[in-house]
Write a protein that holds these residues in place. Structure first.
Motif, short mmCIF file in Angstrom:
data_model
loop_
_atom_site.label_atom_id
_atom_site.label_comp_id
_atom_site.label_asym_id
_atom_site.label_seq_id
_atom_site.Cartn_x
_atom_site.Cartn_y
_atom_site.Cartn_z
N ILE A 1 10.71 -12.94 1.38
CA ILE A 1 10.71 -13.12 2.84
C ILE A 1 9.29 -13.31 3.36
O ILE A 1 9.04 -14.16 4.22
N LEU A 2 8.35 -12.53 2.83
CA LEU A 2 6.95 -12.69 3.25
C LEU A 2 6.41 -14.07 2.89
O LEU A 2 5.67 -14.67 3.66
N ILE A 3 6.79 -14.59 1.74
CA ILE A 3 6.34 -15.93 1.34
C ILE A 3 6.95 -16.98 2.26
O ILE A 3 6.26 -17.90 2.72
N ASP A 4 8.25 -16.85 2.54
CA ASP A 4 8.95 -17.87 3.33
C ASP A 4 8.64 -17.82 4.82
O ASP A 4 8.58 -18.86 5.48
N LYS A 5 8.46 -16.64 5.39
CA LYS A 5 8.38 -16.51 6.85
C LYS A 5 6.97 -16.27 7.38
O LYS A 5 6.78 -16.25 8.59
N THR A 6 5.99 -16.06 6.51
CA THR A 6 4.62 -15.84 6.98
C THR A 6 3.71 -16.87 6.34
O THR A 6 4.11 -17.61 5.45
N LYS A 7 2.49 -16.88 6.78
CA LYS A 7 1.49 -17.78 6.19
C LYS A 7 0.65 -17.05 5.14
O LYS A 7 -0.39 -17.56 4.73
N LEU A 8 1.10 -15.87 4.72
CA LEU A 8 0.38 -15.14 3.68
C LEU A 8 0.48 -15.88 2.35
O LEU A 8 1.54 -16.39 2.00
N THR A 9 -0.62 -15.89 1.63
CA THR A 9 -0.60 -16.50 0.31
C THR A 9 0.04 -15.52 -0.67
O THR A 9 0.03 -14.30 -0.43
N PRO A 10 0.57 -16.02 -1.79
CA PRO A 10 1.13 -15.11 -2.78
C PRO A 10 0.12 -14.06 -3.26
O PRO A 10 0.49 -12.91 -3.50
N LEU B 1 0.70 -10.04 -3.19
CA LEU B 1 0.59 -9.20 -4.39
C LEU B 1 -0.39 -8.05 -4.17
O LEU B 1 -0.12 -6.90 -4.54
N VAL B 2 -1.52 -8.35 -3.57
CA VAL B 2 -2.50 -7.29 -3.27
C VAL B 2 -1.91 -6.29 -2.29
O VAL B 2 -2.10 -5.08 -2.43
N SER B 3 -1.15 -6.77 -1.31
CA SER B 3 -0.50 -5.88 -0.34
C SER B 3 0.49 -4.94 -1.05
O SER B 3 0.59 -3.77 -0.70
N TYR B 4 1.20 -5.46 -2.03
CA TYR B 4 2.13 -4.63 -2.79
C TYR B 4 1.39 -3.53 -3.55
O TYR B 4 1.84 -2.38 -3.57
N ALA C 1 0.20 -1.00 -0.99
CA ALA C 1 1.33 -0.21 -0.50
C ALA C 1 1.73 0.84 -1.54
O ALA C 1 2.03 1.99 -1.19
N GLY C 2 1.72 0.46 -2.81
CA GLY C 2 2.03 1.42 -3.87
C GLY C 2 1.02 2.54 -3.94
O GLY C 2 1.38 3.70 -4.14
N VAL C 3 -0.26 2.20 -3.76
CA VAL C 3 -1.31 3.23 -3.76
C VAL C 3 -1.09 4.20 -2.60
O VAL C 3 -1.12 5.42 -2.77
N LEU C 4 -0.86 3.65 -1.41
CA LEU C 4 -0.68 4.50 -0.23
C LEU C 4 0.57 5.38 -0.35
O LEU C 4 0.52 6.58 -0.07
N LEU C 5 1.68 4.77 -0.77
CA LEU C 5 2.91 5.56 -0.91
C LEU C 5 2.80 6.57 -2.05
O LEU C 5 3.36 7.67 -1.97
N GLY C 6 2.07 6.22 -3.09
CA GLY C 6 1.85 7.17 -4.18
C GLY C 6 0.92 8.30 -3.77
O GLY C 6 1.12 9.45 -4.17
N ALA C 7 -0.08 7.98 -2.97
CA ALA C 7 -1.04 9.00 -2.53
C ALA C 7 -0.38 10.05 -1.64
O ALA C 7 -0.75 11.23 -1.70
N GLY D 1 4.62 -0.20 -8.19
CA GLY D 1 4.56 0.85 -9.22
C GLY D 1 3.19 0.94 -9.85
O GLY D 1 2.70 2.02 -10.17
N PHE D 2 2.53 -0.21 -10.03
CA PHE D 2 1.16 -0.22 -10.55
C PHE D 2 0.22 0.49 -9.58
O PHE D 2 -0.62 1.29 -9.99
N GLY D 3 0.38 0.21 -8.30
CA GLY D 3 -0.44 0.88 -7.30
C GLY D 3 -0.21 2.38 -7.29
O GLY D 3 -1.15 3.17 -7.20
#
Length: 118
Positions: free
Chosen positions: A19-28, A32-35, A38-44, A65-67
């Motif tokens: 959805i982020l790829i299709d509906k926003t102008k964010l690059t892949p 990926l960096v956002s994911y 987000a994993g780091v923040l949710l893990g922290a 999961g990596f984050g």
């Protein structure tokens, strides 16, 4: 039931990315960096380990999961090594996955010949 949980959570994470790829102008790359972030923040804050406990590989395999793994490694290293753990903990925790990705990329480079799209 474990497979269904993993499929639903992993599928939801992929769906959000699509959805982020299709509906926003964010690059892949930014997605990926956002994911990872987000994993780091949710893990922290302790939320992502609960999701991993619920969904297993559906939550631990995606980049979030990596984050989360990086955050967990840093927490443990800071408790053990102090300030230096901030710099070493994430890499120690994720060393196996990073090594596997590098080796897989190396093997792929030997098996396939790179060429221009033209």
């Amino acid at each position: 039931m474990d497979y269904i949980k993993a499929f639903l959570v992993g599928g939801a994470l992929c769906l959000i990315g699509q959805i982020l790829i299709d509906k926003t102008k964010l690059t892949p790359a930014r997605i990926l960096v956002s994911y990872v972030v987000a994993g780091v923040l949710l893990g922290a804050v302790g939320l992502y380990p609960k999701l991993i406990e619920f969904a297993g590989a559906g939550a631990s395999v995606p980049l979030t999961g990596f984050g989360s793994l990086l955050a967990k490694g840093v927490k443990e290293a800071v408790m053990k090594d102090g300030f230096l753990g901030i710099f070493t903990g994430g890499l120690k925790a994720a060393a196996g996955g990073i090594t596997a990705a590098i080796i897989a990329g190396l093997v792929a480079s030997f098996l396939f010949k790179a060429r221009d799209k033209s």
